[in-house]
Design an enzyme around this catalytic site. Structure first.
Site, PDB file in Angstrom:
ATOM      1  N   ARG A  47       1.669 -11.751   9.850  1.00  0.00           N
ATOM      2  CA  ARG A  47       3.037 -11.261  10.085  1.00  0.00           C
ATOM      3  C   ARG A  47       4.062 -12.266   9.580  1.00  0.00           C
ATOM      4  O   ARG A  47       5.235 -11.930   9.386  1.00  0.00           O
ATOM      5  CB  ARG A  47       3.305 -11.036  11.588  1.00  0.00           C
ATOM      6  N   GLN A  72      -7.803  -5.345   9.554  1.00  0.00           N
ATOM      7  CA  GLN A  72      -6.722  -5.031  10.489  1.00  0.00           C
ATOM      8  C   GLN A  72      -7.090  -3.878  11.429  1.00  0.00           C
ATOM      9  O   GLN A  72      -6.215  -3.198  11.963  1.00  0.00           O
ATOM     10  CB  GLN A  72      -5.434  -4.686   9.729  1.00  0.00           C
ATOM     11  N   LYS A 132       0.813  -1.220   0.000  1.00  0.00           N
ATOM     12  CA  LYS A 132       0.000   0.000   0.000  1.00  0.00           C
ATOM     13  C   LYS A 132       0.848   1.271   0.000  1.00  0.00           C
ATOM     14  O   LYS A 132       0.473   2.269  -0.625  1.00  0.00           O
ATOM     15  CB  LYS A 132      -0.961   0.010   1.194  1.00  0.00           C
ATOM     16  N   THR A 133       1.992   1.258   0.696  1.00  0.00           N
ATOM     17  CA  THR A 133       2.817   2.466   0.742  1.00  0.00           C
ATOM     18  C   THR A 133       3.331   2.813  -0.647  1.00  0.00           C
ATOM     19  O   THR A 133       3.395   3.988  -1.036  1.00  0.00           O
ATOM     20  CB  THR A 133       3.993   2.289   1.724  1.00  0.00           C
ATOM     21  N   ASP A 183      -3.967   7.519   5.067  1.00  0.00           N
ATOM     22  CA  ASP A 183      -3.393   6.180   5.215  1.00  0.00           C
ATOM     23  C   ASP A 183      -3.928   5.538   6.495  1.00  0.00           C
ATOM     24  O   ASP A 183      -4.314   6.237   7.437  1.00  0.00           O
ATOM     25  CB  ASP A 183      -1.861   6.304   5.284  1.00  0.00           C
ATOM     26  N   GLU A 184      -3.945   4.209   6.542  1.00  0.00           N
ATOM     27  CA  GLU A 184      -4.406   3.447   7.717  1.00  0.00           C
ATOM     28  C   GLU A 184      -5.786   3.937   8.173  1.00  0.00           C
ATOM     29  O   GLU A 184      -6.044   4.155   9.357  1.00  0.00           O
ATOM     30  CB  GLU A 184      -3.396   3.568   8.873  1.00  0.00           C
TER      31      GLU A 184
END
Length: 718
Positions: A597, A250, A35-36, A215-216
């Protein structure tokens, strides 16, 4: 780098998100989906290809680190991106309030009060409150501001049922206004109010910002959502493109005010929204992602997506059933050591757990095996304030000449015994019992009353070992008495409620570790010697860089590791026993975060027995383990009979009030059988709700709780 090169490294969904030219865009970015790269490339693309003035771009995120990384990566692609505003939410709020200070009723040289400043101001505004009460109030004030609720709101009952809260909040706000400063919550609330109430400012902002990116977004709270609506000019249908990036699966920070509904309802709140899913995962193998998908698909509150691995099938995750938590730590250590002999670095490994307190068993095992480790996101167990407090009491009761321990505990909680009084008492004791000196030392009226309370508690605890009713107890009962009778439990419980910490749980884990020692003076000294050895080993291990990571599931967000072990997979531990409905869905999302993770190897461990609340408890496998699916994991160890099928409590009991009260993992007490824990629950063939309780004596009994309310009780444990 040319634009063609930027775009060539993107997959189709990433490419579509970057070049999207509509009004509103929701990028549903799965774990490890890049995503970044999409955000930074989109900023560069807008500037270089769409001739968007970088000055008109606002991009916000939640941490300074994320904002810095976003800016650096965007500038590498397009140097003019340095002129875009890439900030944290709160940094933008401060910038806005400096610019529009007059409209916000502030001077432009205001300062921002931190949490301690808030507590002090609450106390000054409400002199009748104790410092502890003021801490509670400050926490609730911050929460109210996260929901954009002012002192006159008729919805304050959603924050707390304290009838005094509206007045406390109003008094605080009045004094805060007098100071000319703001608190952290104001950095979002006040810009929202300025925009809402000032058409001229709103118009100026809408002319300034043509692109807003968040973002997020799944971590945003209500105030941040309302601010975004005002900035984007949704009501006026302003010419502003809004792009939010996040993952509903998330969203794990409800306790901090995050509202998952912000992302779930984005399409209805912002017109003409295009939804693009980033589903290619560049981190984990497909076998790991199969587990993640199998679990999170049980949630109802989600937009839905299926991650696809870019790096192949990999190994099937392993579910390991173990006798107890000591065997769990030993299994993890064996696994790590065996692969370390094959040149796998310690730093490849991460041990994940639900609460900080669970780190103790692993720390102890790793220290004695000389396996280097680091605890991420919190102090090592014996360095935590609440643990030092309990150990200081233990040390002082074992040796009443210990002036270091005395100074730590005599005025904690506050008893009016300041440093000067402490110095005089220690000096007068001259190497003899400080407790005896303190008992008769002349102090001011307030300090004398506090000292009398302190000595009375110490005397009561000193008689614990000789009290006949304690002869069959373990040392854990003594440590528990210290935690409760000294006021430490109440003190740190208040901290937990305010800060979302787990200090009481950490003290409980120290109590659990003492269950292996007899309740005698000798047992106490052995326990202290054991702890001192562990502390020494901790210090020796501090300088090592190649180390296993010990970390809570919440703290793993945004991280990745080649090899992950998710531990404590038992009902009542993970998920916590008090979680139902939306809270249970958040626990499931937390499990999903943990699973995703892992890059290559993934293990789950579940114990049949665990020391909890100072006793040995028979555990039931986490319901999340059933959701993994038999085909998605290989199983090691003795599979419990209860794991052969879905837990009884999940079949046919929805909406049953008995099922809500009497559920698997709950601690109970029976007049005839003593302490126990529910290991099975469900409906009988006759339709009655039945529970099976495993008692400390090893027996398992079945009950109909509907008819057993007099003899069977729920245990109240913090």
């Amino acid at each position: 780098m040319q634009v063609e090169q930027w775009l060539s490294v993107l997959n189709q969904a990433q490419h579509d998100a970057v070049v999207h030219d509509g009004k509103s865009l929701l990028i549903l970015a799965g774990a490890g989906s890049g995503k970044t790269r999409v955000i930074t490339t989109k900023i560069a693309y807008l500037i270089s290809q769409k001739q968007v003035d970088p000055f008109s771009i606002l991009a916000v995120t939640f941490t300074k680190k994320a904002a810095k990384e976003m800016q650096e990566r965007a500038v590498l692609l397009e140097p003019r991106a340095q002129y875009a505003q890439i900030r944290t939410f709160h940094s933008f709020g401060a910038y806005f309030l400096r610019k529009y200070a007059f409209e916000a009723g502030l001077a432009s040289n205001f300062t921002v009060y931190d949490d301690d400043d808030m507590v002090t101001l609450v106390t000054k505004a409400n002199p009748s409150l104790t410092r502890q009460q003021a801490s509670h109030a400050a926490h609730f004030i911050s929460l109210a501001k996260d929901y954009c609720l002012l002192p006159d709101s008729d919805r304050l009952y959603e924050i707390t049922d304290d009838e005094r809260f509206a007045d406390i909040y109003a008094n605080y706000q009045a004094l805060l206004k007098q100071t000319g400063n703001v608190d952290f919550g104001d950095l979002i609330l006040l810009p929202y109010l300025v925009l809402k109430n000032n058409p001229e400012v709103r118009k100026e902002i809408h002319l300034r910002y043509h692109v807003i990116m968040v973002d997020e977004y799944q971590d945003s709270n209500v105030a941040q959502f309302l601010l975004l609506q005002q900035l984007a000019g949704v009501a006026e249908n302003a010419d502003c493109r809004v792009c939010v990036v996040g993952d509903d699966d998330q969203s794990i920070y409800k306790f901090r005010g995050a509202e998952v509904q912000n992302i779930l309802q984005f399409q209805s709140q912002f017109p003409e929204t295009k939804l693009i899913r980033l589903e290619t995962n560049y981190r984990s193998s497909s076998q790991i992602l199969a587990c993640a998908d199998a679990v999170v698909s049980n949630n109802k509150d989600r937009l839905g997506k299926t991650l696809v691995a870019a790096h192949g099938e990999g190994k099937k995750p392993t579910l390991v059933f173990l006798p107890n938590q000591d065997d769990e730590a030993s299994f993890c250590a064996d696994l790590i050591e065996q692969l370390h002999e094959k040149k796998v670095p310690y730093s490849d490994w991460a041990i994940l757990y639900r609460t900080n307190a669970q780190s103790l068993t692993f720390e102890t095992e790793f220290l004695h095996r000389k396996i280097p480790y680091k605890v991420v996101g919190s102090l090592k167990f014996y360095e935590r304030e609440e643990i030092k407090d309990v150990l200081a009491w233990l040390a002082f009761l074992a040796n009443p000449r210990d002036q270091i321990a005395f100074r730590r505990i005599v005025n904690k909680p506050a008893r009016g015994i300041g440093n000067t009084s402490q110095d005089k008492i220690v000096s007068a004791s001259a190497g003899s019992s400080i407790l005896e000196t303190a008992r008769s030392f002349k102090l001011s009226k307030k300090a004398a009353a506090g000292m009398q309370t302190f000595c009375a508690v110490a005397d009561e605890l000193n008689q614990f070992f000789t009290d006949p009713k304690n002869k069959d107890e373990k040392l854990s009962a003594y440590v528990q008495a210290i935690v409760q009778k000294t006021g430490l439990e109440e003190l740190h419980k208040a901290d937990d409620e305010i800060s979302g910490t787990s200090r009481v749980a950490n003290m409980q884990e120290l109590i659990n570790s003492a269950v292996l020692y007899p309740c005698t003076t000798e047992g106490l000294l052995d326990f202290l010697d054991h702890i001192e050895l562990d502390r020494t080993l901790e210090n020796e291990a501090d300088e090592i860089t190649d180390a296993v990571t010990l970390i809570t599931l919440h703290n793993t967000k945004g991280l990745e590791f080649p090899r992950v072990i998710i531990t404590g997979m038992e009902s009542g531990v993970f998920p916590r026993e008090d979680k139902t409905g939306a809270e249970l869905e958040e626990e499931r999302r937390l499990f999903y975060v943990g699973i995703t993770r892992a890059k290559n190897d993934l293990y789950f461990t579940s114990c049949a027995v665990r020391r909890l609340y100072g006793r040995t408890n028979y555990m039931f496998p986490s319901p999340f383990l059933h959701e993994l699916g038999d085909d998605n994991v290989r199983i090691l160890g003795q599979k419990p009979a209860s794991f052969e099928s879905a837990p009884e409590g999940s079949r046919g009991t929805e909406g049953n009030p008995l099922a809500k009260k009497w559920h698997v993992g709950l601690g109970v007490y029976h007049d005839d059988y003593g302490h126990g824990q529910i290991v099975k629950a469900g409906l009988s063939d006759e339709g009655e709700y039945v529970i099976s309780v495993s008692f400390e004596n090893g027996g398992i009994k079945r009950f109909l709780p509907k008819y057993q309310s007099a003899a069977l009780m729920v245990e109240q444990n913090d």
